[in-house]
Every structure is written in structure tokens, then in C-alpha cells.
Design a protein around this motif. Structure first.
Motif, mmCIF file in Angstrom:
data_model
loop_
_atom_site.group_PDB
_atom_site.id
_atom_site.type_symbol
_atom_site.label_atom_id
_atom_site.label_comp_id
_atom_site.label_asym_id
_atom_site.label_seq_id
_atom_site.Cartn_x
_atom_site.Cartn_y
_atom_site.Cartn_z
ATOM 1 N N VAL A 97 0.836 -1.206 0.000
ATOM 2 C CA VAL A 97 0.000 0.000 0.000
ATOM 3 C C VAL A 97 0.869 1.254 0.000
ATOM 4 O O VAL A 97 0.589 2.221 -0.708
ATOM 5 C CB VAL A 97 -0.944 -0.002 1.218
ATOM 6 C CG1 VAL A 97 -1.788 1.274 1.237
ATOM 7 C CG2 VAL A 97 -1.847 -1.223 1.187
ATOM 8 N N LEU A 98 1.946 1.260 0.784
ATOM 9 C CA LEU A 98 2.788 2.443 0.899
ATOM 10 C C LEU A 98 3.444 2.823 -0.426
ATOM 11 O O LEU A 98 3.507 4.009 -0.776
ATOM 12 C CB LEU A 98 3.864 2.226 1.957
ATOM 13 C CG LEU A 98 4.832 3.399 2.182
ATOM 14 C CD1 LEU A 98 4.085 4.653 2.625
ATOM 15 C CD2 LEU A 98 5.912 3.026 3.191
ATOM 16 N N VAL A 99 3.932 1.855 -1.174
ATOM 17 C CA VAL A 99 4.591 2.149 -2.452
ATOM 18 C C VAL A 99 3.604 2.803 -3.420
ATOM 19 O O VAL A 99 3.932 3.779 -4.100
ATOM 20 C CB VAL A 99 5.199 0.870 -3.055
ATOM 21 C CG1 VAL A 99 5.665 1.115 -4.483
ATOM 22 C CG2 VAL A 99 6.378 0.398 -2.208
ATOM 23 N N THR A 100 2.385 2.269 -3.473
ATOM 24 C CA THR A 100 1.356 2.847 -4.349
ATOM 25 C C THR A 100 1.007 4.265 -3.924
ATOM 26 O O THR A 100 0.878 5.171 -4.758
ATOM 27 C CB THR A 100 0.095 1.966 -4.329
ATOM 28 O OG1 THR A 100 0.429 0.650 -4.790
ATOM 29 C CG2 THR A 100 -0.984 2.541 -5.222
ATOM 30 N N ALA A 101 0.858 4.472 -2.624
ATOM 31 C CA ALA A 101 0.509 5.799 -2.116
ATOM 32 C C ALA A 101 1.629 6.810 -2.379
ATOM 33 O O ALA A 101 1.362 7.966 -2.718
ATOM 34 C CB ALA A 101 0.218 5.724 -0.618
ATOM 35 N N THR A 102 2.876 6.372 -2.230
ATOM 36 C CA THR A 102 4.006 7.266 -2.476
ATOM 37 C C THR A 102 4.096 7.634 -3.954
ATOM 38 O O THR A 102 4.401 8.784 -4.300
ATOM 39 C CB THR A 102 5.320 6.612 -2.007
ATOM 40 O OG1 THR A 102 5.193 6.238 -0.628
ATOM 41 C CG2 THR A 102 6.489 7.567 -2.156
ATOM 42 N N THR A 103 3.841 6.684 -4.823
ATOM 43 C CA THR A 103 3.828 6.961 -6.263
ATOM 44 C C THR A 103 2.771 8.004 -6.594
ATOM 45 O O THR A 103 3.006 8.917 -7.400
ATOM 46 C CB THR A 103 3.557 5.660 -7.049
ATOM 47 O OG1 THR A 103 4.599 4.714 -6.765
ATOM 48 C CG2 THR A 103 3.532 5.932 -8.547
ATOM 49 N N ALA A 104 1.611 7.895 -5.946
ATOM 50 C CA ALA A 104 0.543 8.872 -6.168
ATOM 51 C C ALA A 104 0.942 10.255 -5.655
ATOM 52 O O ALA A 104 0.667 11.275 -6.297
ATOM 53 C CB ALA A 104 -0.736 8.404 -5.477
ATOM 54 N N LEU A 105 1.609 10.298 -4.506
ATOM 55 C CA LEU A 105 2.073 11.577 -3.962
ATOM 56 C C LEU A 105 3.083 12.236 -4.899
ATOM 57 O O LEU A 105 3.042 13.442 -5.132
ATOM 58 C CB LEU A 105 2.709 11.360 -2.587
ATOM 59 C CG LEU A 105 1.788 11.370 -1.366
ATOM 60 C CD1 LEU A 105 2.551 10.947 -0.121
ATOM 61 C CD2 LEU A 105 1.173 12.745 -1.158
ATOM 62 N N LEU A 106 3.988 11.437 -5.435
ATOM 63 C CA LEU A 106 4.993 11.971 -6.344
ATOM 64 C C LEU A 106 4.377 12.421 -7.670
ATOM 65 O O LEU A 106 4.885 13.345 -8.310
ATOM 66 C CB LEU A 106 6.086 10.929 -6.592
ATOM 67 C CG LEU A 106 7.122 10.795 -5.468
ATOM 68 C CD1 LEU A 106 7.921 9.506 -5.623
ATOM 69 C CD2 LEU A 106 8.048 12.002 -5.438
ATOM 70 N N ALA A 107 3.299 11.772 -8.080
ATOM 71 C CA ALA A 107 2.610 12.201 -9.300
ATOM 72 C C ALA A 107 1.963 13.576 -9.091
ATOM 73 O O ALA A 107 1.946 14.415 -9.997
ATOM 74 C CB ALA A 107 1.555 11.175 -9.694
ATOM 75 N N GLN A 108 1.450 13.818 -7.887
ATOM 76 C CA GLN A 108 0.834 15.105 -7.562
ATOM 77 C C GLN A 108 1.875 16.181 -7.284
ATOM 78 O O GLN A 108 1.686 17.344 -7.614
ATOM 79 C CB GLN A 108 -0.063 14.961 -6.328
ATOM 80 C CG GLN A 108 -1.352 14.206 -6.564
ATOM 81 C CD GLN A 108 -2.186 14.171 -5.293
ATOM 82 O OE1 GLN A 108 -1.823 13.542 -4.297
ATOM 83 N NE2 GLN A 108 -3.300 14.861 -5.315
ATOM 84 N N HIS A 109 2.974 15.771 -6.666
ATOM 85 C CA HIS A 109 4.019 16.711 -6.247
ATOM 86 C C HIS A 109 5.378 16.167 -6.699
ATOM 87 O O HIS A 109 6.133 15.623 -5.892
ATOM 88 C CB HIS A 109 4.001 16.889 -4.725
ATOM 89 C CG HIS A 109 2.651 17.175 -4.159
ATOM 90 N ND1 HIS A 109 2.069 18.432 -4.218
ATOM 91 C CD2 HIS A 109 1.749 16.363 -3.532
ATOM 92 C CE1 HIS A 109 0.877 18.378 -3.639
ATOM 93 N NE2 HIS A 109 0.660 17.146 -3.220
ATOM 94 N N PRO A 110 5.694 16.299 -7.985
ATOM 95 C CA PRO A 110 6.938 15.725 -8.518
ATOM 96 C C PRO A 110 8.177 16.287 -7.824
ATOM 97 O O PRO A 110 8.210 17.454 -7.415
ATOM 98 C CB PRO A 110 6.905 16.146 -9.998
ATOM 99 C CG PRO A 110 5.465 16.418 -10.285
ATOM 100 C CD PRO A 110 4.895 16.974 -9.014
ATOM 101 N N ASP A 111 9.157 15.440 -7.691
ATOM 102 C CA ASP A 111 10.433 15.848 -7.096
ATOM 103 C C ASP A 111 11.552 15.150 -7.865
ATOM 104 O O ASP A 111 11.461 13.939 -8.129
ATOM 105 C CB ASP A 111 10.488 15.455 -5.627
ATOM 106 C CG ASP A 111 11.740 15.976 -4.942
ATOM 107 O OD1 ASP A 111 11.709 17.117 -4.428
ATOM 108 O OD2 ASP A 111 12.763 15.267 -4.940
ATOM 109 N N PRO A 112 12.604 15.875 -8.216
ATOM 110 C CA PRO A 112 13.668 15.274 -9.033
ATOM 111 C C PRO A 112 14.569 14.314 -8.272
ATOM 112 O O PRO A 112 15.287 13.520 -8.890
ATOM 113 C CB PRO A 112 14.463 16.490 -9.510
ATOM 114 C CG PRO A 112 14.239 17.518 -8.448
ATOM 115 C CD PRO A 112 12.834 17.309 -7.980
ATOM 116 N N ASN A 113 14.525 14.353 -6.945
ATOM 117 C CA ASN A 113 15.490 13.573 -6.173
ATOM 118 C C ASN A 113 14.878 12.474 -5.304
ATOM 119 O O ASN A 113 15.504 11.441 -5.088
ATOM 120 C CB ASN A 113 16.312 14.513 -5.268
ATOM 121 C CG ASN A 113 17.106 15.515 -6.071
ATOM 122 O OD1 ASN A 113 17.796 15.154 -7.021
ATOM 123 N ND2 ASN A 113 16.992 16.793 -5.702
#
Length: 212
Positions: free
Chosen positions: A56-72
Motif C-alpha cells: 500500500v505504501l509504495v502505491t501511495a508514495t507513487t501517487a504523492l509523487l505524481a501530484q508533487h513531482p520531485d527530481p530527487n
């Protein structure tokens, strides 16, 4: 200097954090009496916890990064590292495939941000544990301690703090209660998991394992 959200998280989660640090299995991890068998059993308990958490955490983190992209910042799954460490030590399966407790993983983006705060922040304590494991058992990044040496190849804590500072903090400042709730849940859930693991696993209840 830490951001206001990090300062608030640290203050509001301190009781749960300190309680987890006093858990007997984690105390044993830093004991001078730690054996390879003890360590292997502890690795299996951590593996079960992350096997329950990360799908669940990996999916949720991917969604967070899609909303708030970060290069690092990227979340590096811990389950493969723990599984590799168990294999390196030749650990025999304890019979527990997942955590014996139920994790609460149905929260918002803010809630998962709190979970990530705990997971990424733990890499700092991992530095000290890694050194102790090398000194006590002679295990390192490529010989059974890759989980605790994650900081060697992935400075995720620094990247996470930068990601938070660059936009997440402003976006979630009105939902700080959910961030804190997610963080406290993670500390408390791991504590409960280790307590229950200790009760259910015969090895931990035997005379072979005595926490200092």
C-alpha cells in the motif's frame, strides 16, 4: 534548519518514538550480546512488517509523487533488502509471512506523508545500528545488513526533507493532524508488531533470547 512541519512532527511523535526505542527486541539489536541467530530472527520480524506495509505504501508514495513531482526523492522498498539479508544469513522461515497485527493504511496523502516521515527518518538510527552490526557480527551492506546500510547508497532522508520543504509542507499545512496521525500510527504499529511477534515466536520466549 528543519522546517516547521518537521519540528512539529518530532515534538508530537516523541512519546511513541521513545516507546518504540525501548521495545525489548530493538534494545537487543544494540546489545553487545547480540548473536547472529538473534539478528536473523529480528530481520524476519522486520521483513514481516514491511511485507504488510509496502504494497500500500509504495502505491501511495507513487501517487504523492505524481501530484508533487520531485527530481530527487524516490521511495526505495525495504522488503527486498530485508529478504536479501535473511538469505545472506541463511535464516529459516519463522512461519509468519506478514505482520501479526493489522496496519491502518486507508488514510489520505497527508497520512502517508506521516508514515514516510517515520520510515525515512529511521535511516538515521540505521547508521548506528549498521556500525554496531559490523563491530559485533561482522556483517555489512553486502553480507546481511543492507537494510541498515540503506544510507550508504540512498540518502532518502535528506531527499525527503527537501521534498517536504519544496512544496509538500505548504500543501499539507492545514492537514498536519493527519500527518502526525500517520507518523504515530507507524511508530505504534511497529511497536505492537514487535511485541506480538515476541509473544508468538517461540524463539523469543525461550532462554535463547533475553533482552538487556
Amino acid at each position: 534548519m528543519d522546517s516547521p512541519m518537521l519540528v512539529q512532527l518530532r515534538e508530537q511523535t516523541r512519546p511513541a518514538h521513545l516507546a518504540l526505542e525501548s521495545q525489548p527486541l530493538l534494545q537487543r539489536l544494540l546489545s553487545s550480546r547480540l548473536t547472529e541467530t538473534d539478528y536473523g530472527q529480528l530481520l524476519q520480524s522486520m521483513l514481516a512488517f514491511y511485507q504488510s506495509l509496502e504494497p500500500v505504501l509504495v502505491t501511495a508514495t507513487t501517487a504523492l509523487l505524481a501530484q508533487h513531482p520531485d527530481p530527487n526523492y524516490r521511495y526505495l522498498p525495504r522488503e527486498p533488502l530485508l529478504a536479501s539479508d535473511c538469505r545472506a544469513l541463511g535464516c529459516v522461515s519463522s512461519g509468519f509471512i506478514h505482520s501479526p497485527i493489522e496496519l491502518r493504511l486507508n488514510g489520505s496523502g497527508a497520512y502517508f506523508l506521516g508514515i514516510l516521515y517515520v520510515i525515512e527518518g529511521s535511516t538515521q538510527g540505521g547508521r548506528f545500528i549498521a556500525k554496531h552490526l559490523a563491530d559485533t557480527l561482522g556483517v555489512g551492506e553486502n553480507s546481511g545488513a543492507s537494510f541498515f546500510n540503506i544510507h550508504q547508497s540512498n540518502n532518502s532522508w535528506k531527499a525527503f526533507r527537501c521534498w517536504l520543504h519544496r512544496g509538500l509542507e505548504r500543501h499539507y499545512q492545514d492537514d498536519i493532524k493527519s500527518v502526525i496521525e500517520g507518523a504515530n500510527m507507524t511508530f505504534s504499529a511497529l511497536h505492537a508488531h514487535l511485541d506480538q511477534w515476541q509473544r508468538l515466536n517461540p524463539f523469543f520466549s525461550s532462554n535463547n533470547f533475553q533482552a538487556e
